[in-house]
Design a protein around this motif. Structure first.
Motif, short mmCIF file in Angstrom:
data_model
loop_
_atom_site.label_atom_id
_atom_site.label_comp_id
_atom_site.label_asym_id
_atom_site.label_seq_id
_atom_site.Cartn_x
_atom_site.Cartn_y
_atom_site.Cartn_z
N ARG A 3 1.04 -1.18 -0.05
CA ARG A 3 -0.17 -0.13 0.06
C ARG A 3 0.89 1.20 0.03
NH1 ARG A 3 -3.31 -1.52 -2.47
NH2 ARG A 3 -4.56 0.38 -1.94
N ASN A 4 0.37 2.46 -0.83
CA ASN A 4 1.07 3.44 -0.88
C ASN A 4 1.07 4.49 0.23
OD1 ASN A 4 1.20 6.50 -2.19
ND2 ASN A 4 2.96 5.36 -2.84
N PHE A 5 2.21 5.07 0.68
CA PHE A 5 1.84 6.19 1.95
C PHE A 5 1.94 7.29 1.24
CE2 PHE A 5 4.02 8.77 5.06
CZ PHE A 5 3.09 8.26 6.15
N GLU A 62 6.21 3.55 0.53
CA GLU A 62 5.16 2.57 0.73
C GLU A 62 4.99 2.48 2.38
OE1 GLU A 62 3.57 1.84 -1.99
OE2 GLU A 62 5.31 1.79 -3.39
N TYR A 63 3.85 1.95 2.83
CA TYR A 63 3.43 1.82 4.13
C TYR A 63 4.32 0.61 4.62
CZ TYR A 63 -0.62 4.77 4.87
OH TYR A 63 -1.47 5.59 5.34
N LYS A 64 4.81 0.57 5.76
CA LYS A 64 5.49 -0.73 6.26
C LYS A 64 4.68 -2.03 5.87
CE LYS A 64 7.39 -3.07 10.61
NZ LYS A 64 7.47 -3.00 11.99
N TYR A 65 5.22 -3.02 5.29
CA TYR A 65 4.41 -4.07 4.84
C TYR A 65 3.91 -4.94 5.81
CZ TYR A 65 2.66 -8.07 2.16
OH TYR A 65 2.05 -8.95 1.70
N HIS A 66 2.65 -5.24 5.74
CA HIS A 66 1.99 -6.27 6.85
C HIS A 66 1.48 -7.41 6.00
CE1 HIS A 66 0.02 -7.61 10.69
NE2 HIS A 66 -0.86 -7.59 9.92
N THR A 108 15.37 -1.95 -0.69
CA THR A 108 14.31 -2.57 0.30
C THR A 108 14.55 -3.83 0.95
OG1 THR A 108 13.13 -4.02 -1.62
CG2 THR A 108 12.33 -1.67 -1.50
N ASP A 136 5.55 -3.90 16.62
CA ASP A 136 4.23 -2.80 16.22
C ASP A 136 3.34 -2.98 17.30
OD1 ASP A 136 3.08 -0.74 14.82
OD2 ASP A 136 3.54 -2.13 12.66
N PRO A 186 -4.28 0.69 15.75
CA PRO A 186 -4.06 2.18 16.04
C PRO A 186 -4.17 2.33 17.42
CG PRO A 186 -5.23 1.89 14.15
CD PRO A 186 -5.34 0.74 14.46
#
Length: 542
Positions: A57-59, A64-68, A118, A326, A330
């Motif tokens: 997903r693009n930040f 990019e967002y940190k990959y989950h 990366t 993490d 949220p």
């Protein structure tokens, strides 16, 4: 000689860098293989199950967002990279291979140029050697691999959410899904969301009985009005035409017998993931312990002039300090009336004042999430009204703990918590009729935790080695139809509970729950006491 010595020094430095300490308690390849074997035992004859990685997903811009990783793919493989698909077969296959296989794994290709930016990828060799999954191929090989998925009686898979085509990649998850649809000969009208929605009728018998027939028809009819793709599915169209529960029963049998089965995917993965293995419980205990110690530090540090964001930072620092990668969701830090917003994540108030602070913050450790909430007074002492509300929530928790053992239904848990909260609200005069309790207690009491904070499960009767939350709450927003002295009081106490045969284990026992213990914790010294920014205009001498 100097060049040789320099070469040896550089080589040693690179070797020591490559061997920097890493966590040793990740789930093992044997664990993940055991999960694949357990899945295979549950799958029907002549079936295949597919697990796709989650999209990147693009930040912002080119960041990019940190990959989950997709929790299901991680659960069955241990793979934490994007752009992959796992196929698990019920029976051994031979297409495209001289040796029989029961699984295929297509993964992100090694690419030295990208890896410089990366990080190193496992690639096919890494997947086979480190994860023990064979055979493994590059993702780009999936399109041409000669496996005919259309021949299977059951194709079990899940919708990939937020799917988009990364035009810079020829074998991203978008292309893997498109190639899968072609190989499985999936009809153009078939939609994963529609199929998953229809599966609700199979999972929930109450939806399809005659007493709920009209309400059910209205609900599904409303979906069809909002989204035309629902009407395009022939089974959904038959459901919309149903005249009674007998017609619905016919539709349900067709859903069960469908070749492309998202409902069965959810059923099988939930049946495995809801009951935790000893290895998983070790990781959950670590996540919960870390979360509790972080809550304790926030209680010790809290002052009326602190911000919500500062309290969040203290908790999340403890998470990182103790090894959690993490948060599991949220962080919610709500002072006063903000605590009445159930998923408040702005955490923007600069001074919490002399109010209670509701902190719903849980660490994620090696993919497994805790879910712990504590509510405490920022000035160290509960007011009379705050304590009265708090003690009702505490009493509701205790009542649920008393029935938390194998065989208890989620319905009984919800009813038990609601009954205690209702009696308390009536006692304080906050409601005048029992049915009004939802004004101040609008959510459920319990859910599973694991690789998702709201983890998969059947939500029927709890079983041994399941981990659930117990989280009753009372929220009285400003402007409520009651005495103003109650306004802005929000209390949630949330604990993580391991279900046993005859009793429960309170995993989150390290964080205090009773009002007197909470006040005692707040009175302790914190490591952040005395840390202040220099006053404006004053220069520091170096």
């Amino acid at each position: 000689m100097k060049k040789i010595i320099l070469f040896l020094l550089v080589s040693c430095a690179l070797q020591s860098y490559a061997q920097l300490p890493q966590p040793k308690d990740y789930l093992t390849p044997a664990f993940h293989k055991g999960r694949r074997d357990a899945l295979r035992q549950l799958m029907p004859a002549n079936s295949v199950a597919l697990f796709f990685s989650a999209p990147v997903r693009n930040f912002a811009n080119d960041v990019e967002y940190k990959y989950h990783p997709n929790p299901d793919l991680y659960y069955f493989t241990g793979y934490m990279e994007p752009e992959a698909v796992l196929l698990v077969f019920k029976e051994p296959q031979t297409a495209g291979s001289t040796q029989p296989y029961t699984e295929l794994f297509f993964v992100q290709k090694r690419d030295s140029a990208n890896e410089r930016w990366t990080g190193k990828r496992l690639g096919t060799t890494g997947v086979q050697e480190k994860l023990g999954i064979r055979p493994a191929f590059n993702g780009e090989d999936f399109a041409k691999f000669p496996v005919d998925l259309s021949k299977f009686d059951k194709i079990i898979f899940e919708q990939v959410k937020d799917l988009y085509d990364n035009l810079r990649e020829d074998a991203d998850v978008y292309n893997l899904v498109e190639n899968f649809r072609t190989k499985a000969a999936i009809p153009s009208y078939f939609d994963e969301e529609v199929n998953g929605t229809l599966a609700m009728l199979v999972r929930n018998p109450r939806l399809r009985n005659q007493a709920n027939f009209t309400r059910m028809k209205n609900y599904f009819g409303g979906l069809a009005e909002k989204n035309p793709k629902f009407k395009q599915d022939p089974i959904f169209a038959e459901l919309l035409a149903a005249k009674d529960s007998a017609d619905v029963a016919v539709v349900v049998e067709k859903i069960k017998n469908t070749k492309y089965d998202i409902g069965l995917f959810n059923e099988l993965t939930a049946s495995l993931r809801q009951i935790k293995t000893p290895e998983e419980l070790d990781l959950i205990r670590k996540a919960v312990d870390i979360s509790c110690l972080a809550h304790n530090e926030a209680m010790k540090a809290v002052k009326p002039d602190m911000s919500e964001l500062e309290l969040q930072g203290i908790q999340e620092y403890i998470h990182k300090k103790l090894g959690a990668e993490d948060v599991g969701y949220p962080s919610i830090v709500g002072a006063g009336n903000n605590g009445c917003v159930l998923h408040y994540i702005d955490n923007s108030v600069t001074q919490v004042g002399k109010q209670m602070v509701l902190m719903d913050v849980g660490a994620q450790y090696h993919g497994y999430s805790a879910d712990v909430t504590r509510t405490f007074p920022s000035n160290g002492k509960f007011t009379k009204e705050q304590k009265l509300v708090y003690d009702i929530v505490y009493e509701a928790q205790e009542a649920v703990f008393a029935i938390s053992k194998e065989g208890t239904s989620f319905r009984a848990i919800e009813d038990t918590a609601a009954a205690v909260v209702t009696r308390g609200l009536l006692r304080l005069g906050l409601i005048s009729k029992p049915e009004e309790f939802r004004k101040y207690y609008p959510h459920g009491c319990s859910h599973y935790i694991g690789l998702d904070v709201h983890d998969k499960g059947d939500y029927l009767n709890v079983k041994e080695n399941e981990v659930i939350t117990v989280e009753p709450g009372i929220y009285i927003p400003e402007g409520s139809n009651c005495d103003k002295k109650w306004w802005g009081i929000a209390v949630r106490i949330e604990d993580d509970v391991l279900i046993g045969k005859e009793k429960f284990e309170l995993l989150s026992h390290l964080a205090p729950r009773k009002t007197e213990d909470v006040e005692k914790m707040i009175a302790d010294k914190s490591f952040v006491d005395g840390i202040k920014l220099p006053e404006p205009g004053k220069k520091k001498a170096f």
